[in-house]
Design an enzyme around this catalytic site. Structure first.
Site, PDB file in Angstrom:
ATOM      1  N   LYS A  19       0.683  -0.680  -0.258  1.00  0.00           N
ATOM      2  CA  LYS A  19      -0.122  -0.014   0.308  1.00  0.00           C
ATOM      3  C   LYS A  19       0.509   0.916  -0.285  1.00  0.00           C
ATOM      4  O   LYS A  19       0.999   2.222  -0.801  1.00  0.00           O
ATOM      5  CB  LYS A  19      -0.441   0.121   1.280  1.00  0.00           C
ATOM      6  CG  LYS A  19      -1.869   1.815   1.448  1.00  0.00           C
ATOM      7  CD  LYS A  19      -2.616   1.210   2.787  1.00  0.00           C
ATOM      8  CE  LYS A  19      -2.886   2.208   3.125  1.00  0.00           C
ATOM      9  NZ  LYS A  19      -3.971   2.797   2.082  1.00  0.00           N
ATOM     10  N   HIS A 694     -18.725   8.860  -6.399  1.00  0.00           N
ATOM     11  CA  HIS A 694     -17.547   8.670  -7.264  1.00  0.00           C
ATOM     12  C   HIS A 694     -16.901   9.078  -8.328  1.00  0.00           C
ATOM     13  O   HIS A 694     -15.414   8.942  -8.117  1.00  0.00           O
ATOM     14  CB  HIS A 694     -17.721   7.071  -7.660  1.00  0.00           C
ATOM     15  CG  HIS A 694     -17.894   6.268  -6.264  1.00  0.00           C
ATOM     16  ND1 HIS A 694     -19.453   5.357  -6.722  1.00  0.00           N
ATOM     17  CD2 HIS A 694     -17.676   5.264  -5.783  1.00  0.00           C
ATOM     18  CE1 HIS A 694     -19.768   4.510  -5.674  1.00  0.00           C
ATOM     19  NE2 HIS A 694     -18.516   4.759  -4.905  1.00  0.00           N
TER      20      HIS A 694
END
Ligand code: GLN
Ligand code: ZN
Length: 754
Positions: A19, A694
């Site tokens: 990540k 979104h």
């Protein structure tokens, strides 16, 4: 001797290294070489835990397959840039913050079978042309060799599953591309053989889904083409039983077959009888998708006869890749010791496989202590008063169907509700959350660490609520919300307030790309000890004369986004959750909240892979929702919200929920929604999402008006609401204000027109 293997290991890293590396790369803080280097380090660590070449993908293993096959979308390739740039543009689109035109869409993201892992959907069109570029894979093989790992098994996504989970962007069929795809796969297998690879794992989870003749035939054809004696193919199936694909699967000319028998062993006798001579059978005995310790004795009872029959031809493994569970339980030093002793994360599951192999190869006595410890933990879990609460079992036993039914049908309730709520035509509202600013996150963090006391925290949340109400009044919305500032996550927040839930500290599971989730764990009977949302919502209502909508997470979503106990049916756990949230609903109603929304964002996600199993799931899922929602009086208006537009095929179940109002995501496919409405005469009120939360794009009031006008052709204006398509927590206030303003303007315009 039985052989142990693993199908896949979490690739995110014990400290979410992938990540942080990806995010640093996207922010241009590290170079491509550094990204590669860190990825290799992760691979190394994983390889050293287990002998396999489980590839750590850049972002997603399906997208890596597309990259290897030269199948990134043409619209992205034509923007130029190197392969890795195109790769990340496909994954992230214009949100990558690069120069990519906002009009060029990223690849679609969808759930990997019925898990919570999202992959980037492969795209095909008449122009699709696969060209093999295995450089990343070959580089990893070389690296493994340098580390002295000689006998690594390479993991590939199977060609049929690859086509099956992809989408054609034109009228062609994915199967049209099979011959060319197989040429690439055959070439790849040859190459791997040249590199001295002896085993290749080919994942074909599509074999546990419903396949029509053409797909069944494609399987036969494909594995005939790929048939080779240069290396061995371990064909892996998982996430369920093979059902009517069982005989077909056994006919495929491969050297090994892996099946998932972690939940059912019904197909095992048949397999043992019909497995082609010489074929290795790998049994997935340890559940790769949940976090409970396995019952090792019980598994040995199943494995020992199979071992007698198969001898060396028996392999054992987890049911599927361990990508779906957290990495290592030993890190959870702070977790309740009792509950922790019942759990196994990826590392522990690999250890279980080793214990099983030891017991098979050298007798149970050779691992006596380990087996005994396992048995004790299970016995203790089984008998624990933390798990079983007689009060809850009694309440579940007393459930009555009436509890899930409103007193009057919708048409009658609607009259009473209209009278009480006095809302205008086309009422405007939101889905619940408002922007979660850095300040809110920092505050919550400080409170969790003990740097901020309860009272200060509470006051700060009250201030946030009152700010949120002022903003909504300024915009002119009709039905307000408190804004959900107190929630980190819609499931976690409720879980933390319910008995029967526990939380890990490092239990991260990859959701997509660099995103991880930490699913809460349901270990025992669910009980609500005190009101959860009541203070926040009643405070919000005290600030305004407009209706404030109470916001709750529904039982099915709570279930589908948690690790669920395996010692009782999911449906029983769902009913327990339903009872707990029902109490919250009734408390809100009693406190004068006239509108209550129960979110079921994840209801559709729980659908089984086989259509034949849908009715059973939908029956109890809808029953759980009804039990939660329908104890209120006619005058109380129940809303529900769902995060998906494909509801055509479950429309009758949605109708059976009998919510007064449903708000739904539609901005990406309004046409699908209208289609569904057309077919099914939706009888209640509906809020088609008019603002795609979104996307950073603000819809104009004309766009909103047009969308609602279209909807009016299918459903009467008196039953239409105007709202965004989901919660606003990931957006910034500067984006939210104009979008909501346009919604209100559209409502004004529409009212004038009707
Ligand atoms: N009420 C939740 C919110 O607004 C709903 C989130 C969701 O549907 N995923 O954030
Ligand atoms: Zn949503």
């Amino acid at each position: 001797m039985v052989t142990t293997h693993n199908l896949g290991f979490p690739r995110i890293g014990a400290n979410r290294e992938l990540k942080y590396t990806l995010e640093a790369y996207w922010q241009n803080k590290i170079t491509t070489e550094e990204l590669e280097k860190q990825r290799y380090e992760l691979c190394q660590e994983n390889w050293q835990r287990q002998v396999m070449l489980d590839y750590v993908p850049f972002y997603d293993h399906v997208l890596d397959t597309s990259l290897m096959l030269g199948n990134l979308p043409q619209r992205i390739i034509s923007l130029g840039g190197d392969a890795l740039t195109s790769y990340f543009r496909t994954a992230r689109g214009h949100s990558a913050g690069d120069t990519l035109d906002a009009g060029i869409a990223a690849g679609e993201m969808t759930k990997w079978f019925n898990t919570n892992y999202h992959y980037i959907v492969p795209e095909f069109s008449a122009n699709t042309c696969f060209t093999l570029n295995p450089s990343h894979l070959i580089a990893q093989i070389k690296q493994a060799k340098e580390l002295g790992i000689e006998q690594a098994k390479v993991v590939l996504l199977g060609p049929i599953t690859y086509l099956r989970i992809g989408k054609c962007r034109d009228a062609s069929s994915p199967l049209n591309h099979l011959p060319q795809l197989l040429t690439c796969y055959a070439e790849l297998l040859c190459l791997l053989a040249e590199f001295g690879i002896t085993w290749v794992q080919i994942d074909e989870p599509a074999l546990v889904t419903d396949l029509d003749d053409s797909w069944q035939h494609a399987y036969l054809n494909a594995y005939e083409v790929l048939r080779t004696d240069k290396l061995n193919i371990m064909l892996t199936t998982y996430f369920g039983t093979l059902g009517d694909n069982l005989a077909l699967t056994c006919r495929l000319p491969v050297q090994g077959l892996h099946v998932d028998i972690s939940q059912h062993q019904l197909e095992l006798p048949w397999l043992l009888k019909h497995l082609p001579p010489g074929c290795i059978l790998s049994l997935g005995v340890v559940d790769g998708r949940n976090i409970w310790k396995s019952d090792l004795h019980k598994i040995l009872d199943i494995l020992e006869p199979a071992h007698q029959l198969l001898g060396d031809r028996l392999w054992i493994a987890p049911s599927c890749s361990l990508l779906h569970v957290p990495i290592d339980l030993t890190r959870e030093a702070g977790m309740d010791v009792e509950v922790r002793s019942w759990l196994a994360f990826a590392q522990q599951k690999v250890e279980e496989i080793h214990i099983l192999a030891q017991a098979l190869n050298h007798g149970r006595a050779s691992v006596y202590d380990l087996l005994r410890a396992n048995q004790q933990a299970l016995a203790q879990r089984h008998a624990s008063t933390r798990v079983h609460n007689p009060e809850i079992s009694a309440a579940i036993a007393e459930l009555h169907p009436d509890m899930g039914s409103r007193s009057s049908p919708y048409a009658q309730r609607a009259v009473v509700q209209k009278e009480r709520l006095q809302l205008p035509l086309f009422p405007t509202t939101t889905i619940g959350s408002f922007p979660q600013t850095d300040a809110i996150r920092r505050l919550r963090q400080a409170w969790r660490c003990g740097d901020v006391d309860d009272l200060t925290y509470q006051q700060a949340i009250y201030d946030e609520i009152s700010l949120c109400i002022r903003e909504q009044l300024a915009v002119g919305l009709d039905v307000l919300v408190h804004g959900e500032a107190e929630r980190n996550d819609m499931v976690e927040y409720f879980g933390e307030h319910l008995q029967g839930y526990i939380f890990s500290k490092f239990g991260w599971v990859q959701s997509y790309g660099s995103r991880c989730v930490k699913p809460p764990i349901i270990y025992g009977d669910i009980q609500r000890l005190q009101p959860i949302t009541l203070p926040w919502i009643t405070y919000a209502q005290s600030l305004t004369n407009r209706a404030v909508k109470g916001m709750l997470t529904g039982p099915v979503t709570m279930l589908n986004w948690s690790f669920v106990r395996d010692d009782q049916p999911r449906s029983t756990t769902a009913m327990q959750l339903a009872l707990a949230i029902r109490q919250e609903v009734l408390d809100l109603e009693a406190a004068g909240i006239h509108i209550i929304q129960i979110d079921e964002a994840a209801l559709r996600e729980g659908l089984p892979l086989r259509k034949s199993q849908w009715p059973e799931y939908l029956t109890w899922a809808i029953e759980a929702f009804r039990l939660t929602a329908n104890g209120v009086s006619d005058a109380t208006q129940i809303h529900t919200h769902m995060c998906y537009s494909e509801f055509n095929d479950i429309m009758s179940s949605i109708m059976a929920m009998d919510a007064d109002v449903i708000t739904i995501e539609t901005s990406r496919s309004n046409a699908d929604l209208l289609d569904a409405l057309d077919n099914l005469n939706y009888p209640n009120e509906l809020g088609p999402g008019v603002y795609d939360i979104h996307s950073p794009i603000t819809p104009s009031h004309e766009q909103i008006t047009t969308l609602i006008q279209q909807t009016c052709q299918y459903i009467p204006a008196t039953r239409i609401w105007i709202n965004p398509d989901c919660g606003l927590k990931t957006r910034r206030w500067e984006e939210v204000r104009p979008a909501l303003k346009h919604m209100v303007e559209a409502a004004v315009q529409l009212r004038a027109m009707h």
